[in-house]
Design a protein around this motif. Structure first.
Motif, short mmCIF file in Angstrom:
data_model
loop_
_atom_site.label_atom_id
_atom_site.label_comp_id
_atom_site.label_asym_id
_atom_site.label_seq_id
_atom_site.Cartn_x
_atom_site.Cartn_y
_atom_site.Cartn_z
N LYS A 38 50.88 36.02 27.77
CA LYS A 38 52.34 36.21 27.85
C LYS A 38 52.72 37.10 29.02
CE LYS A 38 52.21 39.78 24.21
NZ LYS A 38 50.79 39.51 23.79
N TYR A 39 51.85 38.04 29.37
CA TYR A 39 52.12 38.90 30.53
C TYR A 39 51.91 38.12 31.83
CZ TYR A 39 52.04 42.66 27.08
OH TYR A 39 52.31 43.46 25.99
N VAL A 40 50.88 37.29 31.86
CA VAL A 40 50.65 36.45 33.03
C VAL A 40 51.85 35.54 33.28
CG1 VAL A 40 49.20 34.63 34.01
CG2 VAL A 40 48.14 36.55 32.80
N ASP A 41 52.37 34.95 32.18
CA ASP A 41 53.54 34.07 32.31
C ASP A 41 54.77 34.85 32.76
OD1 ASP A 41 51.97 31.97 31.44
OD2 ASP A 41 52.62 32.13 29.33
N LEU A 42 54.92 36.08 32.28
CA LEU A 42 56.05 36.90 32.69
C LEU A 42 56.01 37.18 34.19
CD1 LEU A 42 58.45 38.84 32.30
CD2 LEU A 42 56.79 40.61 31.63
N TYR A 43 54.87 37.61 34.69
CA TYR A 43 54.76 37.92 36.11
C TYR A 43 54.89 36.65 36.96
CZ TYR A 43 52.85 42.22 34.10
OH TYR A 43 52.67 43.36 33.37
N ALA A 44 54.34 35.54 36.47
CA ALA A 44 54.44 34.28 37.22
C ALA A 44 55.88 33.81 37.32
CB ALA A 44 53.56 33.22 36.58
N SER A 45 56.67 34.03 36.26
CA SER A 45 58.07 33.62 36.31
C SER A 45 58.86 34.39 37.34
CB SER A 45 58.71 33.81 34.92
OG SER A 45 58.79 35.19 34.58
N LEU A 46 58.33 35.57 37.74
CA LEU A 46 58.96 36.39 38.77
C LEU A 46 58.25 36.24 40.12
CD1 LEU A 46 59.43 39.62 36.60
CD2 LEU A 46 61.12 37.82 37.08
N GLN A 47 57.41 35.20 40.22
CA GLN A 47 56.69 34.88 41.46
C GLN A 47 55.68 35.95 41.86
OE1 GLN A 47 57.00 31.80 43.13
NE2 GLN A 47 58.10 31.38 41.22
N TRP A 48 54.97 36.46 40.85
CA TRP A 48 53.90 37.42 41.10
C TRP A 48 52.60 36.87 40.52
CZ3 TRP A 48 53.93 42.73 42.92
CH2 TRP A 48 55.14 43.11 43.48
N ASN A 49 51.51 37.02 41.27
CA ASN A 49 50.18 36.67 40.78
C ASN A 49 49.62 37.80 39.93
OD1 ASN A 49 49.38 34.00 41.69
ND2 ASN A 49 49.55 34.80 43.77
N SER A 50 48.61 37.49 39.14
CA SER A 50 48.00 38.47 38.23
C SER A 50 46.49 38.49 38.43
CB SER A 50 48.31 38.15 36.77
OG SER A 50 49.71 38.08 36.56
N LEU A 51 45.95 39.71 38.52
CA LEU A 51 44.50 39.92 38.51
C LEU A 51 44.20 40.74 37.26
CD1 LEU A 51 41.71 39.70 39.81
CD2 LEU A 51 42.24 41.76 41.14
N LEU A 52 43.46 40.15 36.31
CA LEU A 52 43.27 40.74 34.99
C LEU A 52 41.91 41.41 34.89
CD1 LEU A 52 44.64 37.69 32.97
CD2 LEU A 52 45.91 39.65 33.86
N CYS A 53 41.89 42.54 34.21
CA CYS A 53 40.67 43.32 34.04
C CYS A 53 40.48 43.68 32.58
CB CYS A 53 40.74 44.59 34.89
SG CYS A 53 39.45 45.80 34.53
N HIS A 54 39.34 43.26 32.01
CA HIS A 54 38.95 43.64 30.65
C HIS A 54 37.79 44.63 30.74
CE1 HIS A 54 41.34 40.69 28.35
NE2 HIS A 54 41.13 39.88 29.37
N SER A 55 38.01 45.84 30.26
CA SER A 55 36.98 46.89 30.32
C SER A 55 36.28 47.03 28.99
CB SER A 55 37.60 48.23 30.72
OG SER A 55 38.29 48.13 31.94
N GLN A 56 35.03 47.45 29.04
CA GLN A 56 34.29 47.74 27.81
C GLN A 56 34.67 49.12 27.28
OE1 GLN A 56 32.56 45.61 26.24
NE2 GLN A 56 32.31 44.00 27.80
N PHE A 57 34.47 49.29 25.99
CA PHE A 57 34.95 50.48 25.29
C PHE A 57 34.32 51.77 25.83
CE2 PHE A 57 34.42 53.55 21.80
CZ PHE A 57 35.74 53.79 21.50
N LEU A 58 33.02 51.77 26.09
CA LEU A 58 32.34 53.00 26.47
C LEU A 58 32.66 53.46 27.88
CD1 LEU A 58 28.82 52.48 24.82
CD2 LEU A 58 30.74 53.87 24.00
N ASN A 59 33.37 52.64 28.65
CA ASN A 59 33.78 53.09 29.98
C ASN A 59 34.68 54.32 29.89
OD1 ASN A 59 32.42 50.89 30.95
ND2 ASN A 59 34.22 49.83 31.76
N MET A 60 35.42 54.45 28.80
CA MET A 60 36.32 55.60 28.66
C MET A 60 35.54 56.90 28.58
SD MET A 60 39.45 54.44 26.20
CE MET A 60 38.42 54.26 24.75
N PHE A 61 34.33 56.85 28.05
CA PHE A 61 33.53 58.06 27.88
C PHE A 61 32.51 58.24 29.01
CE2 PHE A 61 34.95 56.49 23.78
CZ PHE A 61 35.57 57.60 23.25
N PHE A 62 32.20 57.18 29.72
CA PHE A 62 31.27 57.23 30.85
C PHE A 62 31.91 56.51 32.04
CE2 PHE A 62 28.88 57.25 26.91
CZ PHE A 62 28.05 58.35 27.05
N PRO A 63 32.84 57.18 32.74
CA PRO A 63 33.62 56.51 33.79
C PRO A 63 32.76 55.93 34.91
CG PRO A 63 34.58 58.63 33.23
CD PRO A 63 33.26 58.57 32.55
#
Length: 404
Positions: A38-63
């Protein structure tokens, strides 16, 4: 989810020559591709591309474990920006700011290990805004527990009691092992987020008063600090809206705010491009204007084989102090540049090889002095010898003596 690193990919792509920019989405942990559609569609409707990042949980504790993912995101951006620079907006959801965006900011700011900073500077120059949705969250050791047990994130209204015991046990273990580490990371985290005000770009923050994972007071303090540092911040607040669920529950207001913000980001990017262009032109102009004040007179002298009867040759002793003129000012550097040469006083000159010079030489320096009848006493001879030794040569006296 449980691990290090993560992955990144492009959302629905719009032709880059037609798009207004790129939104880099740092998603919350446990999120799936379908949650971001839904966020990708929102940005696309405004003529913006999206680069998506999914991070793993432990990255928060070990940057440091997020470095590979951050470099992958930056390389994808550089590949596109080298073809056509465009505005970039970082959109962080929940803990995404800590799990990956933190490392990206550290790399492009030169605070991380050595990377290709020349290419990553291009990314930094194109950053035109930040969106925080239910973010940033304060980083504490019990963040993971609160995150896993939150119904909005875990999609479970009442987590099992066994899961609660396990999560609390993990938090206690992290406290005992990494208490000092957490405190230093927490300070580094907030300092990095505040340092983005130096980019002079706007901020859009979505929050709720009943959000337990991103408490309103923490976000309000963040907004206050950004404004104190000179940031342009707009905060959209709701009294009751779930964590990372603002767009789902408030779609009209959410979309209108994003639309206005992205239009502003385009204007910011154009302004930054003009500034960078002016700075480059200013540096080049300064290099052209910084010249030696004596360079052009010297060039004029070097291009001429003679100057008022005297040959000029290069000399290492040429300096402003040696160029002195009796009763005449040299003038300003600007005048010298306009004229292109130095004016010397024009006095009558004598050619050393001319006829007049030869006659004077023969008269003043006779070849034979044996027949001269000159009687001098010893006292006058000593006086005359001393006078001849110290007095300068005077050709007029020689002429008068020859007449006698």
């Amino acid at each position: 989810m449980w691990g290090f690193g993560g992955r990144s990919y492009w959302g629905r792509k719009i032709a880059f020559e037609k798009s207004n920019g790129i939104v880099v989405v740092f998603a919350w942990m446990s999120s799936q591709d379908k949650h971001l559609d839904k966020y990708v569609d929102l940005y696309a409707s405004l003529q913006w591309n999206s680069l998506l990042c999914h991070s793993q949980f432990l990255n928060m504790f070990f940057p440091e474990k997020a470095t590979t993912l951050a470099v992958d995101i930056l390389n994808k951006l550089v590949e596109v920006l080298k073809i056509r620079p465009c505005p970039i907006v970082f959109a962080s959801f929940s803990g995404g700011s800590k799990a990956c965006m933190l490392k990206v900011l550290q790399i492009i700011s030169g605070m991380s290990e050595a990377h290709n900073m020349e290419d990553y500077q291009l990314v930094r120059d194109c950053i035109s805004g930040y969106i925080y949705d239910s973010s940033p969250v304060d980083f504490t050791s019990d963040l993971g527990v609160r995150f896993l047990l939150n119904p909005t994130v875990s999609k479970i209204s009442h987590p099992p009691r066994f899961a609660t015991w396990v999560a609390n046990g993990i938090a206690s273990g992290l406290d005992s092992l990494f208490l000092s580490r957490f405190e230093s990371q927490r300070a580094e985290y907030w300092q990095t987020l505040y340092s983005t005000t130096s980019m002079q770009v706007p901020y859009l923050i979505f929050c709720s008063e009943n959000d337990n994972l991103a408490p309103f007071q923490a976000i309000a303090n963040f907004v206050h600090r950004l404004k104190y540092l000179g940031g342009d911040v707009k905060m959209v607040k709701w009294s009751a809206s779930p964590h990372v669920g603002h767009y789902r529950h408030q779609p009209i207001e959410y979309k209108a705010s994003v639309n206005d913000f992205l239009e502003k980001a385009v204007a910011i990017h154009s302004h930054k491009n003009r500034q960078i262009g002016d700075e480059k032109l200013g540096l080049e102009g300064t290099k052209d204007e910084i010249t030696d004040p004596l360079s052009e007179p010297w060039k004029a002298a070097m291009t001429s084989t003679s100057f008022q009867g005297f040959a000029l040759a290069p000399s290492d002793n040429l300096s402003p102090s040696s160029m002195e003129y009796d009763g005449k000012d040299v003038g300003s550097i600007t005048d010298e540049r306009k004229e292109g040469f130095v004016h010397l006083p024009s006095h009558p000159s004598i050619n050393a090889h001319g006829v007049l010079s030869q006659i004077l030489f023969d008269v003043c320096v006779p070849k034979n002095v044996e027949d001269w009848d000159i009687r001098l006493n010893s006292k006058n001879a000593q006086l005359l010898a001393g006078t001849r030794r110290h007095a300068p040569f005077n050709p007029i006296k020689c002429i008068r003596r020859s007449r006698l």
